[in-house]
Design a protein around this motif. Structure first.
Motif, PDB file in Angstrom:
ATOM      1  N   TRP A  98      12.150   4.725  18.993  1.00 35.59           N
ATOM      2  CA  TRP A  98      12.350   4.953  20.264  1.00 35.59           C
ATOM      3  C   TRP A  98      11.549   5.837  21.381  1.00 35.59           C
ATOM      4  O   TRP A  98      11.517   7.230  20.807  1.00 35.59           O
ATOM      5  CB  TRP A  98      13.803   4.952  20.813  1.00 35.59           C
ATOM      6  N   PRO A  99      10.790   5.635  22.112  1.00 36.84           N
ATOM      7  CA  PRO A  99      10.023   6.524  22.858  1.00 36.84           C
ATOM      8  C   PRO A  99      11.010   7.725  23.294  1.00 36.84           C
ATOM      9  O   PRO A  99      10.540   8.688  23.671  1.00 36.84           O
ATOM     10  CB  PRO A  99       9.379   5.759  23.978  1.00 36.84           C
ATOM     11  N   MET A 100      12.269   7.234  23.822  1.00 39.98           N
ATOM     12  CA  MET A 100      12.777   8.371  24.314  1.00 39.98           C
ATOM     13  C   MET A 100      13.279   9.514  23.356  1.00 39.98           C
ATOM     14  O   MET A 100      13.339  10.557  23.718  1.00 39.98           O
ATOM     15  CB  MET A 100      14.235   7.577  24.682  1.00 39.98           C
ATOM     16  N   LEU A 126      12.061  13.450  23.391  1.00 44.43           N
ATOM     17  CA  LEU A 126      12.796  14.674  23.514  1.00 44.43           C
ATOM     18  C   LEU A 126      12.269  15.577  22.268  1.00 44.43           C
ATOM     19  O   LEU A 126      12.302  16.789  22.263  1.00 44.43           O
ATOM     20  CB  LEU A 126      14.374  14.174  22.985  1.00 44.43           C
ATOM     21  N   GLU A 127      11.804  14.922  21.277  1.00 46.41           N
ATOM     22  CA  GLU A 127      11.052  15.951  20.240  1.00 46.41           C
ATOM     23  C   GLU A 127       9.840  16.481  20.602  1.00 46.41           C
ATOM     24  O   GLU A 127       9.629  17.711  20.478  1.00 46.41           O
ATOM     25  CB  GLU A 127      10.788  14.867  19.024  1.00 46.41           C
ATOM     26  N   GLU A 128       8.948  15.777  21.532  1.00 48.23           N
ATOM     27  CA  GLU A 128       7.981  16.469  21.882  1.00 48.23           C
ATOM     28  C   GLU A 128       7.961  17.331  22.953  1.00 48.23           C
ATOM     29  O   GLU A 128       7.345  18.342  23.052  1.00 48.23           O
ATOM     30  CB  GLU A 128       6.832  15.329  22.585  1.00 48.23           C
ATOM     31  N   ASN A 129       8.979  17.198  23.891  1.00 49.36           N
ATOM     32  CA  ASN A 129       8.991  17.920  25.160  1.00 49.36           C
ATOM     33  C   ASN A 129      10.069  19.005  25.028  1.00 49.36           C
ATOM     34  O   ASN A 129      10.088  20.135  25.800  1.00 49.36           O
ATOM     35  CB  ASN A 129       9.144  17.202  26.433  1.00 49.36           C
ATOM     36  N   VAL A 169      16.386  -1.561  25.615  1.00 45.95           N
ATOM     37  CA  VAL A 169      16.382  -2.233  24.251  1.00 45.95           C
ATOM     38  C   VAL A 169      15.250  -1.888  23.372  1.00 45.95           C
ATOM     39  O   VAL A 169      15.228  -1.298  22.512  1.00 45.95           O
ATOM     40  CB  VAL A 169      16.444  -3.776  24.258  1.00 45.95           C
ATOM     41  N   ASP A 170      14.015  -1.724  24.066  1.00 47.70           N
ATOM     42  CA  ASP A 170      12.943  -1.518  23.451  1.00 47.70           C
ATOM     43  C   ASP A 170      12.494   0.181  23.641  1.00 47.70           C
ATOM     44  O   ASP A 170      11.810   0.594  22.647  1.00 47.70           O
ATOM     45  CB  ASP A 170      11.635  -2.164  24.019  1.00 47.70           C
ATOM     46  N   LEU A 171      12.972   0.867  24.472  1.00 46.86           N
ATOM     47  CA  LEU A 171      12.365   2.188  24.695  1.00 46.86           C
ATOM     48  C   LEU A 171      13.470   3.170  24.785  1.00 46.86           C
ATOM     49  O   LEU A 171      13.289   4.354  24.643  1.00 46.86           O
ATOM     50  CB  LEU A 171      11.999   2.322  26.169  1.00 46.86           C
ATOM     51  N   GLY A 172      14.849   2.907  24.714  1.00 51.58           N
ATOM     52  CA  GLY A 172      15.895   3.678  24.484  1.00 51.58           C
ATOM     53  C   GLY A 172      16.421   4.548  25.556  1.00 51.58           C
ATOM     54  O   GLY A 172      17.352   5.184  25.447  1.00 51.58           O
ATOM     55  N   TYR A 173      16.010   4.113  26.588  1.00 48.35           N
ATOM     56  CA  TYR A 173      16.607   4.641  27.940  1.00 48.35           C
ATOM     57  C   TYR A 173      17.843   4.042  28.275  1.00 48.35           C
ATOM     58  O   TYR A 173      17.998   3.007  27.894  1.00 48.35           O
ATOM     59  CB  TYR A 173      15.489   4.745  29.248  1.00 48.35           C
TER      60      TYR A 173
END
Length: 558
Positions: free
Chosen positions: A84-86, A90-93, A442-446
């Motif tokens: 998930w991009p979400m 969180l890992e990147e930022n 569903v697709d991005l996790g937000y």
């Protein structure tokens, strides 16, 4: 690559572990000490990854990569995806990843209990509602988080700014501490009310915005006169609690509790400074008499108290009735069916502002929603303070709340000059951009209940995805006065055991007789006899336990 692990629970059954469900016990040590009592020096070895000068409004970024254990409620509508991009953001930022233990929605509460009881729960235990933490307090399995809120400046700031202390106090256990970090709201979130066929009401000359419950009855009478063969209101949300939703929204305006909100059955008398048993009060009788009058006049379908939801909805959509208790999601479904049965443009179905009553223009509830527990042994982790700071940022800062609900500005949404957020046209959520190829949840996790405790928390975020119609409903409901929040009255283990037995019998008896009185199966002239029968069900002993607990807590905690 992100170091994210995922463990899936399997094979755990109810017989695997026997839990000791001793609610609200706790130790007497530390009574009245207040919050944030842990000496900072004691956490000197638990600061790895923590920001040195973290304050309210700061963006949390761990000073080195950290991983937090998380118990994840896996919802079938948006099953967990490791990519998930979400989670990537969180890992990147934030320099944060999770060691995730998943449990399915269908078995969430049982598996959460089993893991906590066995001492195997991860550090962060979300999707926990007030009261669900009680069973774990006496065992010491979960953290008294009130001792650590000094490391959560955003949480503290919102509690102070929004004057949430009285509501937060309701979470306190017998030791004066609270063990749940609640989702918090700037304002009450209103949803349930009556939906009425305003076109039918207008045609009958009936008021479509009744100010009081008496006005509503007059509107019902006008509609009944125009449609003598029909019931005006045939209701739902009655299984297993008869008129659970309608009594819940009506009761505060009669000065009592009812339906889904009956709870412990306690009614707080601010002037007297004590509890009484709601089901025996004059205020509760007034509400019973009102709804009895609706049934007696043929305005309220007597089957409302026992029929299932599908039957009630079918009566509305086939025009056998013209009003039903509803909410923001259900009214959209009613309209979809009415488009087929009556025809789009041939009807109007709208939510009304909950009317005022004999007790005033009131609404009950607290500004707390689903929250989280923290496993007690996690206070020994080297990343403990970093975890508190991260939780504070994600769940309580304006920046973290917006991120969890909307995603990243410029990637999932844009902000217009007036501050309105606009979801990208290729992304959908709820009623926004229906048919778009990508789903924000569903697709991005937000927009995930695990990472978003209160649907936005700030009123701006809570209403940011609502339709104009629903925003208007929120605004008119916000003009009602919030009923007083009852004071804390935590019970010790022996009290809890005894009170639970009394409460079950009393609640069952109230439900049974409420139904009988309203339907005319028992005459209201027998009310005094009914109250005497409640005495025989240990009503006074039950209320005495609750009042003693309230007095004890007040004495010990100021």
């Amino acid at each position: 690559m992100r170091t994210h692990t995922r463990r899936v629970l399997g094979g755990i059954t109810a017989g695997t572990l026997a839990l000791t469900l001793a609610a609200c016990g706790g130790s007497d040590e530390g009574e009245g000490e207040g919050d944030g009592t842990v000496d900072a020096a004691a956490l000197e070895d638990n600061m790895v990854g923590a920001m040195e000068d973290y304050s309210a409004g700061d963006t949390f970024v761990a000073t080195e990569p950290v991983e937090f254990g998380l118990l994840y409620r896996d919802h079938p509508n948006y099953p967990l995806q490791d990519d998930w991009p979400m989670l990537q953001k969180l890992e990147e930022n934030q320099n944060v990843t999770f060691d995730i233990t998943t449990a399915p929605l269908s078995d969430w509460e049982q598996r959460r209990s089993l893991l906590i009881g066995a001492g195997d729960a991860p550090c962060i235990i979300p999707v926990t509602y007030a009261g669900q933490e009680n069973q774990f307090v006496s065992s010491g399995a979960i953290l008294p988080v009130s001792d650590y809120v000094e490391y959560m400046p955003n949480f503290q700031a919102k509690v102070e700014e929004w004057e949430l202390e009285p509501e937060l106090d309701t979470l306190r256990q017998a030791d004066g501490k609270y063990y749940l970090l609640p989702g918090i709201l700037e304002q009450l979130r209103y949803d349930y009310t009556l939906g009425i066929r305003t076109d039918v009401f207008e045609a009958a000359g009936a008021e479509t915005a009744p100010e009081t419950w008496d006005d509503l009855r007059e509107s019902f009478e006008a509609v009944k006169a125009a449609h003598p063969d029909q019931y005006v209101l045939s209701d739902r949300f009655s299984v297993p609690t008869p008129l659970g939703a309608l009594f819940n929204v009506a009761a505060p305006n009669f000065g009592t509790v009812g339906g889904w909100g009956f709870g412990e059955g306690l009614q707080w008398d601010e002037a007297a400074g004590e509890f009484s048993f709601a089901g025996a009060t004059d205020e509760y009788r007034s509400m019973v008499e009102y709804f009895h009058g609706l049934v007696e006049a043929g305005l309220l379908d007597p089957e409302s108290f026992t029929q299932d939801d599908d039957t009630a909805v079918q009566k509305l959509t086939s025009e056998q009735s013209y009003a039903i208790t509803t909410n923001s999601q259900e009214i959209l479904r009613h309209r979809e069916t009415l488009d087929t049965t009556v025809g789009a443009g041939n009807y109007q179905l709208n939510k009304i502002r909950v009317p005022a009553g004999p007790a005033g223009d009131l609404v009950a509830g607290t500004r707390m929603e689903s929250g989280m527990m923290i496993s007690a042994d996690c206070a020994e982790n080297e990343n403990f303070v970093a975890m508190l700071q991260f939780i504070d940022w994600l769940y309580y800062s304006d920046e973290g709340l917006e991120f969890a609900k909307w995603g990243v500005e410029g990637e999932t949404f844009t902000t217009e000059g007036d501050g309105t957020r606009v979801l990208n046209s290729d992304i959908t959520i709820q009623s926004l951009n229906p048919g778009a190829p990508t789903n924000l949840q569903v697709d991005l996790g937000y927009h995930n209940g695990v990472f978003m405790l209160a649907q936005g928390s700030t009123q701006d975020l809570v209403t940011s995805m609502l339709s104009e119609e629903e925003q208007n409903f929120q605004e008119v409901m916000a003009t009602k006065e919030q009923a007083a929040v009852a004071p804390p009255h935590p019970l010790d283990e022996l009290e809890l055991e005894q009170a639970s037995l009394y409460q079950t019998a009393l609640t069952d008896y109230v439900t049974q007789n409420t139904l009988a009185f309203i339907l005319g199966q028992r005459d209201l002239s027998e009310w005094d006899a009914y109250v005497a029968e409640l005495e025989g069900q240990n009503m006074t002993a039950y209320v005495d336990i609750m009042n003693a607990a309230q007095e004890r807590f007040a004495e010990n905690n100021g």
